[in-house]
Scaffold this active site. Structure first.
Site: not given
Length: 190
Positions: A58, A111, A115
Site C-alpha cells: 500500500h 503515496e 509520504h
C-alpha cells in the site's frame, strides 16, 4: 476471532535518518490483502486480476507512532513522473497494484506525494523511495511468514490477532504488528 479480511498490515522498520530534525523515527511498510482492500463502493474500485492472491504494497510511510506521521511535504506542486522509474514499473504493477479508479500511477503519485516527499533525507528521489519499498517488500515476506504459521488467505476461516502476532514475531521479531480491518460495505445511496 479475526476472519482473514484484514486489509492492511503495518510493519514498522527502522531505517536510519542522518537528519536529527526529522519528524519521524521509523518507516511503516504498509501491506494490503485483496480482495478486501477496497472498502467503499463509492471509491469506484476496479476488479483486480485473480492471480493477485498475496499481500501487496500500500505504501512506505515515515512515522513517529501508529497515528502520527508527516504528510504532503511537497504541497500541491508534487507530481510523480514515472519516466524516472522505468526499471521499477513492471515490479510495481505486480507488487503495488491498486483497485482504485485512476489506476496504479495515480495511486503511486498519491503515496509518493503524501509520504515519500517527507523522507527525502533518507530517500532523496522518487527512484530511491519506490526501490526501497520494493526491497523491503521482498525482505519482509508476509505471505511466507503467515504460511509458515499455517495462516492462509481464506474469507471463511478465522484467525486471531494472537496468531497473526505470533507469525510476525517468529519471522520478523516484531512483538506486535498493527492491523486495520475493514468491512466491505456497499453504498446504500444515502
Amino acid at each position: 476471532m479475526l476472519v482473514f479480511l484484514s486489509s492492511v498490515l503495518l510493519l514498522a522498520h527502522t531505517l536510519a535518518s542522518t537528519n536529527t530534525t526529522t519528524t519521524y523515527d521509523t518507516f511503516k511498510l504498509v501491506r494490503q490483502w485483496y480482495p478486501n482492500s477496497c472498502y467503499k463502493a463509492s471509491h469506484g474500485c476496479k476488479q483486480l486480476p485473480q492471480q493477485i492472491n498475496f499481500w501487496t504494497i500500500h505504501g512506505l510511510w515515515p512515522s513517529r507512532d501508529a497515528s502520527h506521521y508527516p504528510a504532503d511535504c511537497a504541497g500541491s506542486k508534487c507530481h510523480l513522473n514515472t519516466t524516472t522509474i522505468p526499471d521499477l514499473l513492471d515490479e510495481m504493477h505486480l507488487h503495488w497494484p491498486t483497485d482504485y479508479s485512476g489506476g496504479d500511477t495515480k495511486f503511486w503519485s498519491h503515496e509518493y506525494c503524501k509520504h515519500g516527499t517527507c523522507c527525502t533525507d533518507v530517500f532523496p528521489d522518487v527512484h530511491h523511495y519506490f526501490s526501497a519499498a520494493l526491497t523491503l517488500n521482498h525482505h519482509l515476506d508476509v505471505d511466507t511468514a503467515l504460511a509458515k504459521a499455517g495462516i492462509l488467505p481464506d474469507l471463511n476461516k478465522p484467525y486471531s490477532f494472537t496468531q497473526l502476532d505470533s507469525a510476525m514475531k517468529s519471522s520478523f521479531g516484531v512483538d506486535k504488528a498493527t492491523y486495520w480491518c475493514r468491512y466491505v460495505k456497499e453504498d446504500d445511496g444515502s
